[in-house]
Design a protein around this motif. Structure first.
Motif, short mmCIF file in Angstrom:
data_model
loop_
_atom_site.label_atom_id
_atom_site.label_comp_id
_atom_site.label_asym_id
_atom_site.label_seq_id
_atom_site.Cartn_x
_atom_site.Cartn_y
_atom_site.Cartn_z
N LEU A 102 -9.37 -35.94 18.60
CA LEU A 102 -9.70 -34.53 18.82
C LEU A 102 -11.16 -34.26 18.48
N ASN A 103 -11.63 -34.80 17.36
CA ASN A 103 -13.03 -34.61 16.98
C ASN A 103 -13.97 -35.13 18.07
N LYS A 104 -13.65 -36.30 18.61
CA LYS A 104 -14.48 -36.91 19.64
C LYS A 104 -14.44 -36.09 20.94
N LEU A 105 -13.23 -35.71 21.35
CA LEU A 105 -13.10 -34.96 22.60
C LEU A 105 -13.70 -33.56 22.49
N ALA A 106 -13.57 -32.95 21.32
CA ALA A 106 -14.15 -31.62 21.12
C ALA A 106 -15.66 -31.65 21.31
N LEU A 107 -16.31 -32.69 20.76
CA LEU A 107 -17.75 -32.83 20.93
C LEU A 107 -18.11 -33.11 22.38
N GLU A 108 -17.35 -33.99 23.01
CA GLU A 108 -17.66 -34.36 24.40
C GLU A 108 -17.48 -33.20 25.36
N THR A 116 -15.80 -28.11 22.95
CA THR A 116 -14.67 -27.23 22.65
C THR A 116 -14.77 -26.81 21.19
N PRO A 117 -15.00 -25.54 20.90
CA PRO A 117 -15.13 -25.14 19.49
C PRO A 117 -13.82 -25.30 18.73
N GLN A 118 -13.90 -25.90 17.57
CA GLN A 118 -12.74 -26.09 16.71
C GLN A 118 -12.67 -25.04 15.61
N TYR A 119 -13.83 -24.60 15.16
CA TYR A 119 -13.83 -23.56 14.13
C TYR A 119 -15.10 -22.72 14.20
N ALA A 120 -15.00 -21.54 13.60
CA ALA A 120 -16.16 -20.65 13.49
C ALA A 120 -16.16 -20.05 12.09
N LEU A 179 -13.66 -14.15 19.36
CA LEU A 179 -13.43 -15.41 18.66
C LEU A 179 -12.10 -16.01 19.08
N ASN A 180 -11.12 -15.16 19.29
CA ASN A 180 -9.82 -15.63 19.74
C ASN A 180 -9.91 -16.26 21.13
N SER A 181 -10.72 -15.65 21.99
CA SER A 181 -10.88 -16.19 23.35
C SER A 181 -11.61 -17.52 23.36
N SER A 182 -12.34 -17.82 22.29
CA SER A 182 -13.09 -19.08 22.22
C SER A 182 -12.17 -20.28 22.07
N GLY A 183 -10.95 -20.04 21.58
CA GLY A 183 -9.99 -21.13 21.43
C GLY A 183 -10.09 -21.87 20.12
N ILE A 184 -10.84 -21.35 19.15
CA ILE A 184 -10.99 -22.04 17.87
C ILE A 184 -9.64 -22.20 17.17
N ASN A 185 -9.54 -23.23 16.36
CA ASN A 185 -8.32 -23.47 15.59
C ASN A 185 -8.36 -22.80 14.21
N THR A 186 -9.56 -22.76 13.62
CA THR A 186 -9.70 -22.23 12.26
C THR A 186 -10.85 -21.24 12.21
N ASP A 190 -18.92 -28.06 18.60
CA ASP A 190 -17.53 -27.77 18.24
C ASP A 190 -17.44 -26.72 17.14
N LYS A 191 -18.56 -26.09 16.83
CA LYS A 191 -18.56 -25.02 15.82
C LYS A 191 -19.68 -24.04 16.12
#
Length: 426
Positions: free
Chosen positions: A97-103, A106-110, A147-154, A321-322
Motif C-alpha cells: 500500500l505504501n508503495k502503490l500510494a506513492l506511485e 493516493t493520499p493516505q493521511y492528512a 478531506l473526505n473526498s480525498s480518500g484519506i484513511n487517517t 501520499d500526505k
C-alpha cells in the motif's frame, strides 16, 4: 436460513480505492490500527456486488456460496450481528500500500491544524509565533467534506492545541460521521471526565498526548506552564478510565535525555502505549533556534540499540501520499514546506491535488537533493528532511540526519535483519 439474511460489510472493514482505480480492503484490528488487504479485483467487485442488493430467499442464488465464504472470513456480517473485530496484519500488504500510494499519488493521511492557539509555550514548538486564527464550525465542515473526498484513511487533528478550538467537540462528531480514523494530538490540559465520556462514544478515535518528563519541575519548565505536569498525568488517568485509545509521545531532547530510561520505565509500569522520537522541527516563523535541543549521538545510539528507534529507508512523500491543512483551510505539501498550494474553502481537493504546476513545484524544489548528499557514503542510511534547508534558524540543518545515518550504518550494516530498500524494519 443464510439466504434470508441481509448482509453488510463488517464495520471494521472498509473498501478503499487508489487513484488509479485499484480497490483494496482496509481493516481495523484489535490494536486499533488499520491494515490493508489486497485481493484480486474480481473478488472485491464480488463483495461490492453483494452489498449493492438484498439477497432474496433463493436456494439457487449464485451469491450464496460467496456469502458463506465472506461471512466465514468476517468480511460480511448480518444486520443483527454485533461488530466483530478482524484479526489481520500482513507486513507485505502494508508495504505494498505504501508503495502503490506513492506511485499513484493516493493520499493516505492528512493533518489539520485546527488552531494555532495554545495554552502552553513549549521550548521547541515549531508553530510558536503563529497568529492565532481558526475557522468556525460551518467552514470547517466544508474543509472536512473535501478531506473526505480525498480518500484519506487517517486524519490527524492538531494545532496549536486542538481542544482550544471552541467547536472541537462538534468537529470530532462530524469526523465520526464521515467515518475518519481520527488521531487527536493534544497536550492533555483540557481533558476532563465530561470530555472523555463524549470521546468514548465514538469509534476510531485515538488520543496522542505529548509527554516531556517524569520530573514535575522539568515538565512545567519545558512547557513554560505551571501545573502542566499534573494536568498531563490526570488526563492520562481519565482517558484510561474510559478505555480511550491513548498513546504518549515523547521527544528526546537535551532537556530530558538524561532521564529517558526512567520515562520509558514509567510508561511500561503504567501500561501506557508510547512512542519515542528525536527529530526536532525548525520553527516555521524563524523565531526559535530549535536545533539546540537536538539530542546527543550517545542517546540516539542507545535508543536504536534497545529498539526504541527503528529505521527503514523512506523517501519524501509530501504531496504524494500526505498533505497538510492550516487553520484557515490552506493546503501545504507538509508541515515544514509552507508554500501554499491551494485552499479547501476556495477549491476542490481534486483541483489542488491534480495541479501539474504544483506537482512540478514540489518535485523540482522541495525534493531537490543537496549536492554533498549525492556522493555521501551514508546516503542509503539517511532519512533527511529536505524542507529544513528553507529555515534560517536551522544552522547546519543536515547535522542531526548525518549523525543518525552514521549511527544506523555502524550498528546495522552487517546485520542480517536489515535489508535495504525499505521492505523491513530493524
Amino acid at each position: 436460513m443464510l439466504s434470508e439474511v441481509q448482509y453488510r460489510l463488517n464495520p471494521n472493514i472498509r473498501i478503499k480505492k487508489l487513484r488509479n482505480g485499484q480497490k483494496y480492503l482496509l481493516v481495523s484490528n484489535n490494536d486499533e490500527n488499520y491494515y490493508p488487504i489486497f485481493l484480486k479485483q474480481d473478488v472485491i467487485e464480488s463483495i461490492v456486488d453483494l452489498l449493492s442488493s438484498y439477497v432474496e430467499d433463493n436456494e439457487e442464488s449464485n451469491n450464496i456460496e460467496l456469502i458463506k465464504i465472506f461471512y466465514n472470513q468476517n468480511v460480511l456480517v448480518d444486520k443483527d450481528n454485533e461488530n466483530e473485530k478482524v484479526k489481520y496484519k500482513n507486513i507485505n500488504d502494508i508495504y505494498k500500500l505504501n508503495k502503490l500510494a506513492l506511485e499513484t499519488r493516493t493520499p493516505q493521511y492528512a493533518k489539520f491544524e485546527l488552531t494555532y492557539n495554545c495554552n502552553y509555550s513549549c521550548k521547541y514548538c515549531y508553530v510558536n509565533g503563529s497568529k492565532s486564527k481558526f475557522l468556525r464550525y460551518n467552514e470547517i465542515t466544508k474543509v472536512l467534506d473535501e478531506l473526505n473526498s480525498s480518500g484519506i484513511n487517517t486524519l490527524y487533528l492538531t494545532g496549536g492545541e486542538p481542544f482550544a478550538h471552541p467547536d472541537i467537540l462538534d468537529i470530532i462528531e462530524y469526523c465520526s460521521y464521515l467515518d475518519f480514523n481520527v488521531s487527536i494530538q493534544t497536550n492533555g490540559y483540557f481533558i476532563t471526565d465530561e470530555i472523555a465520556k463524549i470521546l468514548s462514544i465514538y469509534k476510531n478515535i485515538n488520543i496522542s498526548i505529548s509527554f516531556h518528563s517524569i520530573d514535575e519541575a522539568k515538565f512545567d519548565n519545558f512547557t513554560n506552564t505551571a501545573g502542566s505536569y499534573k494536568k498531563t498525568i490526570n488526563a492520562i488517568a481519565i482517558l484510561k478510565k474510559y478505555h480511550i485509545d491513548l498513546i504518549c509521545k515523547c521527544c528526546v531532547t537535551t532537556e530530558n535525555e538524561n532521564e529517558i530510561k526512567d520515562i520509558i520505565d514509567y510508561f511500561k509500569e503504567n501500561n501506557i502505549k508510547f512512542e519515542i522520537f528525536t527529530q526536532i522541527l525548525p520553527n516555521i516563523n524563524d523565531e526559535l533556534n530549535t536545533n539546540e535541543y537536538c539530542v546527543s549521538s550517545e542517546t540516539i545510539n542507545w535508543l536504536y540499540k534497545n529498539n526504541y528507534l527503528r529505521f527503514s529507508k523512506t523517501t519524501c512523500s509530501a504531496f504524494r501520499d500526505k498533505f497538510w491543512v492550516a487553520p484557515l483551510g490552506e493546503v501545504y505539501p507538509c508541515e515544514l514546506y509552507r508554500h501554499q498550494v491551494g485552499n479547501l474553502l476556495d477549491s476542490s481537493f481534486d483541483e489542488i491535488w491534480e495541479n501539474n504546476d504544483l506537482i512540478d513545484l514540489v518535485d523540482n524544489k522541495l525534493c531537490v537533493e543537496d549536492e554533498k548528499c549525492n556522493s555521501c557514503q551514508y546516503k542509503k542510511w539517511c532519512n533527511k528532511c529536505l524542507a529544513y534547508k528553507y529555515y534560517d534558524n536551522w544552522s547546519d540543518y543536515l547535522d542531526q540526519f548525518c549523525r543518525k545515518a552514521r549511527i544506523v550504518k555502524n550498528m546495522f550494516c552487517d546485520d542480517t535483519k536489515w535489508r535495504y530498500g525499505g521492505n523491513y524494519e530493524i
